[in-house]
Design a protein around this motif. Structure first.
Motif, PDB file in Angstrom:
ATOM      1  N   TRP A 121       0.868  -1.006  -0.051  1.00 12.22           N
ATOM      2  CA  TRP A 121      -0.013  -0.169  -0.163  1.00 12.22           C
ATOM      3  C   TRP A 121       0.872   1.003   0.116  1.00 12.22           C
ATOM      4  O   TRP A 121       0.581   2.119  -0.651  1.00 12.22           O
ATOM      5  N   GLN A 122       2.038   1.308   0.768  1.00 14.54           N
ATOM      6  CA  GLN A 122       2.742   2.387   0.760  1.00 14.54           C
ATOM      7  C   GLN A 122       3.335   2.710  -0.563  1.00 14.54           C
ATOM      8  O   GLN A 122       3.310   3.881  -0.927  1.00 14.54           O
ATOM      9  N   ASP A 123       3.648   1.654  -1.487  1.00 10.26           N
ATOM     10  CA  ASP A 123       4.271   1.938  -2.741  1.00 10.26           C
ATOM     11  C   ASP A 123       3.034   2.581  -3.689  1.00 10.26           C
ATOM     12  O   ASP A 123       3.318   3.349  -4.657  1.00 10.26           O
ATOM     13  N   LEU A 124       1.881   1.831  -3.531  1.00 12.33           N
ATOM     14  CA  LEU A 124       1.034   2.271  -4.488  1.00 12.33           C
ATOM     15  C   LEU A 124       0.442   3.630  -4.090  1.00 12.33           C
ATOM     16  O   LEU A 124       0.152   4.405  -5.079  1.00 12.33           O
ATOM     17  N   LEU A 125       0.339   4.073  -2.850  1.00 16.45           N
ATOM     18  CA  LEU A 125       0.015   5.381  -2.463  1.00 16.45           C
ATOM     19  C   LEU A 125       0.894   6.465  -3.168  1.00 16.45           C
ATOM     20  O   LEU A 125       0.422   7.654  -3.473  1.00 16.45           O
ATOM     21  N   ALA A 126       2.341   5.956  -2.999  1.00 18.93           N
ATOM     22  CA  ALA A 126       3.065   7.067  -3.649  1.00 18.93           C
ATOM     23  C   ALA A 126       2.857   7.127  -5.178  1.00 18.93           C
ATOM     24  O   ALA A 126       3.106   8.384  -5.489  1.00 18.93           O
ATOM     25  N   ILE A 127       2.527   6.172  -5.872  1.00 17.58           N
ATOM     26  CA  ILE A 127       2.176   6.561  -7.256  1.00 17.58           C
ATOM     27  C   ILE A 127       0.964   7.258  -7.405  1.00 17.58           C
ATOM     28  O   ILE A 127       0.925   8.408  -8.110  1.00 17.58           O
ATOM     29  N   ALA A 128      -0.109   7.047  -6.457  1.00 20.68           N
ATOM     30  CA  ALA A 128      -1.422   8.036  -6.420  1.00 20.68           C
ATOM     31  C   ALA A 128      -0.777   9.535  -6.112  1.00 20.68           C
ATOM     32  O   ALA A 128      -1.447  10.311  -6.670  1.00 20.68           O
ATOM     33  N   ARG A 129       0.084   9.664  -4.897  1.00 16.92           N
ATOM     34  CA  ARG A 129       0.266  10.913  -4.681  1.00 16.92           C
ATOM     35  C   ARG A 129       0.951  11.687  -5.925  1.00 16.92           C
ATOM     36  O   ARG A 129       0.858  12.710  -6.117  1.00 16.92           O
ATOM     37  N   LEU A 134     -15.481   5.457  -6.695  1.00 17.34           N
ATOM     38  CA  LEU A 134     -15.952   4.085  -6.630  1.00 17.34           C
ATOM     39  C   LEU A 134     -15.269   3.188  -5.693  1.00 17.34           C
ATOM     40  O   LEU A 134     -15.287   2.349  -4.889  1.00 17.34           O
ATOM     41  N   LEU A 135     -13.631   3.601  -5.830  1.00 19.71           N
ATOM     42  CA  LEU A 135     -12.256   3.112  -4.952  1.00 19.71           C
ATOM     43  C   LEU A 135     -12.850   3.247  -3.528  1.00 19.71           C
ATOM     44  O   LEU A 135     -12.672   2.625  -2.771  1.00 19.71           O
ATOM     45  N   ARG A 136     -13.196   4.475  -3.219  1.00 20.16           N
ATOM     46  CA  ARG A 136     -13.591   4.978  -1.716  1.00 20.16           C
ATOM     47  C   ARG A 136     -14.635   4.153  -1.093  1.00 20.16           C
ATOM     48  O   ARG A 136     -14.609   3.576  -0.148  1.00 20.16           O
ATOM     49  N   THR A 137     -15.629   4.030  -2.112  1.00 21.17           N
ATOM     50  CA  THR A 137     -16.864   3.366  -1.594  1.00 21.17           C
ATOM     51  C   THR A 137     -16.669   1.718  -1.400  1.00 21.17           C
ATOM     52  O   THR A 137     -17.218   1.219  -0.431  1.00 21.17           O
ATOM     53  N   ASP A 160      -6.446   0.048 -10.036  1.00 24.12           N
ATOM     54  CA  ASP A 160      -6.527  -1.263 -10.713  1.00 24.12           C
ATOM     55  C   ASP A 160      -5.834  -2.216  -9.685  1.00 24.12           C
ATOM     56  O   ASP A 160      -6.521  -3.139  -9.124  1.00 24.12           O
ATOM     57  N   ILE A 161      -4.689  -2.093  -9.223  1.00 20.70           N
ATOM     58  CA  ILE A 161      -4.027  -2.907  -8.301  1.00 20.70           C
ATOM     59  C   ILE A 161      -4.740  -2.960  -6.881  1.00 20.70           C
ATOM     60  O   ILE A 161      -4.972  -3.876  -6.247  1.00 20.70           O
ATOM     61  N   VAL A 162      -5.076  -1.846  -6.426  1.00 19.36           N
ATOM     62  CA  VAL A 162      -5.588  -1.580  -5.112  1.00 19.36           C
ATOM     63  C   VAL A 162      -7.074  -2.272  -5.168  1.00 19.36           C
ATOM     64  O   VAL A 162      -7.441  -2.799  -4.101  1.00 19.36           O
ATOM     65  N   MET A 163      -7.679  -1.982  -6.084  1.00 19.25           N
ATOM     66  CA  MET A 163      -9.078  -2.746  -6.065  1.00 19.25           C
ATOM     67  C   MET A 163      -9.069  -4.284  -6.384  1.00 19.25           C
ATOM     68  O   MET A 163      -9.722  -4.871  -5.464  1.00 19.25           O
TER      69      MET A 163
END
Length: 569
Positions: A238-246, A451-454, A276-279
């Protein structure tokens, strides 16, 4: 008597001769008049085609910017954009400065690298070992095939030990990228701002560029996240994926009032990769803890909704005007060559138009009028109304160019400088991407984020109600206020998302661009009529579709062969 008679005869003969010459003189006069008219017409056409052009007026209606001015009295768009961007942030607040120092030289040309470093406030010294892609790192045995396979699905070190060893060896550099994503600013003056006499056109990713090497850095974070997922290190993933989103948010931050279309597309790709990966790999995974799901929800809220594209309209206006002024400037280099340099000439046929005289004030005024319409349309709140207005403007601009490109209109190119100017602008503008598609993608980005938040909130509900016979709530309203502050709204319809309990799961959907619920058909046909269609040979033809989340997801047994199988092919 004799003399009188002779005089009368002589006068009569002279009168007859004059009468005989009169038609001939008339005919000669007509030919002279015709020749004069033709000569004047040719001179008039030649003057209109190749005569001197009126100087460009510096005004809001033409150049848009009236200052700062370059040495030739025309706007300096690069200086104006730098002024809009504001002063450079402190290096420790600038994610671009950290990105450059990790991924040196970030694709920046050596000739301007010192100027870029000076603008960023960092030393122009290459780090001892800058981050390189695994397959390009001379110190490893990672092949390109291993690099590609590692980006498909979660993988374990036993299947790709060489790639795992590379990630262990480069952990510090990748961790620095993750830390850089938490910085509040992304400010990077592009190379063309540092060079001499170069238009922003074709380099229009401007101050928020995502260079190729930076994209590769984000790709490496994705691969490391998949490695963590394969080892069930969900928090690290999650830390790596969140960095991409940031980084996707930083690239299109609107506080500068500027963001190019190219930056928008780069940020959108990062957002899609992240979602995509998070979902598929975190939210749908029953082994993810309630604590991590709560953190994911909190981080998504902190991340915020994707930015609108209003700033991109301003940036594209300036890029277009700068390109036109760049071509119009009278310099030693020919106009046609300058048009070719920035990609304009290939858009205009016949190409001789670049060698004719044009009314640049007419060109710039027409361009500004189009952008004024786009700017108003993009601010319409309702998706359907905004989309319809943008489509109307796109159709009007394209239709105008197509109409002027037909044979009945071609003679007008010779007769009217203003007509040629409109045709040149229409062909150049028609080659650019219309804002309707960009606005649709921006709205889609907002919809998928919600949609991801929900879905994350629904997953948290499921873990908190494991003893309940119903794994998910009956209504989205039940998530408020514990999991969500309010019922999420579909930006395509301004109504709550479609939500249906189905079996031991649910269907959650946005109505997508057409604004109508189409029964739960996904664009890639992985979900048909609200049910998973993975592995089915029946591929239903779909004209309209929704954006669908269907839980539970299938086991997602790899859609790709095993890593070693791929490597041995």
């Amino acid at each position: 008597m004799f003399n009188g008679t002779m005089s009368e005869d002589s006068g009569r003969r002279k009168t007859d001769a004059d009468n005989d010459r009169r038609p001939q003189r008339w005919w000669c006069d007509l030919r002279w008049i015709t020749a004069a008219v033709v000569t004047l017409s040719i001179v008039w056409l030649a003057w209109g085609l190749f005569g001197p052009e009126p100087p460009i007026r510096v005004s809001r209606e033409t150049t848009y910017f009236t200052e700062p001015l370059a040495a030739d009295g025309l706007p300096d768009y690069r200086a104006a954009l730098l002024a809009m961007a504001g002063p450079a942030p402190l290096p420790e607040e600038n994610a671009a400065a950290a990105l450059l120092q990790v991924c040196w030289p970030l694709g920046i040309d050596e000739s301007v690298l010192p100027a870029v470093c000076d603008a960023l406030g960092v030393t122009c010294v290459s780090p001892r070992e800058p981050l390189r892609q695994p397959h390009e790192d001379a110190g490893t045995n990672v092949s390109f095939e291993m690099y590609v396979v590692g980006g498909f699905e979660p993988w374990a070190g036993a299947s790709l030990p060489e790639l795992e060893a590379w990630f262990i060896a480069n952990q510090d550099k990748l961790d620095r990228l993750v830390a850089a994503s938490t910085r509040p600013k992304y400010w990077l003056p592009i190379q063309s701002f540092m060079g001499d006499d170069m238009s922003m056109w074709r380099i229009s990713w401007a101050l928020c560029c995502c260079d190729l090497e930076a994209k590769c850095a984000f790709q490496m974070l994705k691969l490391r996240a998949l490695w963590h997922l394969g080892a069930e290190r969900y928090t690290e993933a999650w830390q790596d994926l969140l960095a991409i989103a940031r980084f996707s948010r930083l690239l299109i931050a609107t506080e500068r009032g500027l963001c190019s279309i190219e930056s928008f597309w780069a940020a959108r790709k990062l957002q899609v990769l992240f979602e995509d990966i998070v979902m598929r790999r975190l939210i749908s995974n029953p082994r993810v803890s309630a604590e991590l799901l709560s953190r994911i929800l909190a981080d998504l809220d902190a991340l915020g909704r994707p930015s609108s594209i209003e700033a991109a309209v301003t940036a594209e206006r300036l890029v277009m005007l700068d390109g036109l002024v760049f071509v119009a400037r009278r310099v030693s280099q020919g106009r046609r060559e300058r048009a070719e340099q920035i990609g304009f000439q290939s858009c205009v046929e016949p190409s001789f138009l670049w060698r004719t005289s044009l009314d640049w004030n007419e060109l710039l005024s027409l361009a500004n009028a189009d952008f004024d319409e786009y700017d108003k349309a993009i601010r319409i709140s309702g998706h359907r109304e905004r989309r319809g207005e943008l489509q109307r403007i796109d159709d009007a601009s394209g239709g105008r160019w197509h109409e002027w490109n037909t044979w009945p209109h071609l003679p007008m190119h010779l007769c009217s400088r203003g007509y040629r100017s409109g045709f040149v602008l229409g062909s150049v503008w028609y080659d650019r991407l219309g804002f309707r598609e960009v606005a649709d993608r921006a709205t889609r980005g907002l919809a998928t984020y919600e949609l991801l938040r929900t879905a994350a909130a629904l997953a948290a509900w499921r873990l908190d109600h494991q003893d309940d016979a119903t794994a998910y709530p009956e209504r989205l309203e039940d998530l408020v206020p514990v999991y969500l502050p309010a019922v999420p709204v579909d930006p395509f319809s301004d109504e709550p998302f479609v939500y249906e309990r189905q079996g031991n799961g649910y269907l959650l959907a946005s109505v997508a661009e057409n604004g109508v619920y189409d029964g739960g058909n996904n664009e890639d046909r992985s979900i048909i009529d609200g049910e998973w269609n993975i592995g089915s040979s029946a591929m239903k033809e779909i004209e309209d579709f929704d954006i669908v989340v269907r839980m539970p997801m299938p086991g997602w047994a790899p859609r790709w062969p095993s890593s070693r199988f791929l490597l041995n092919q």
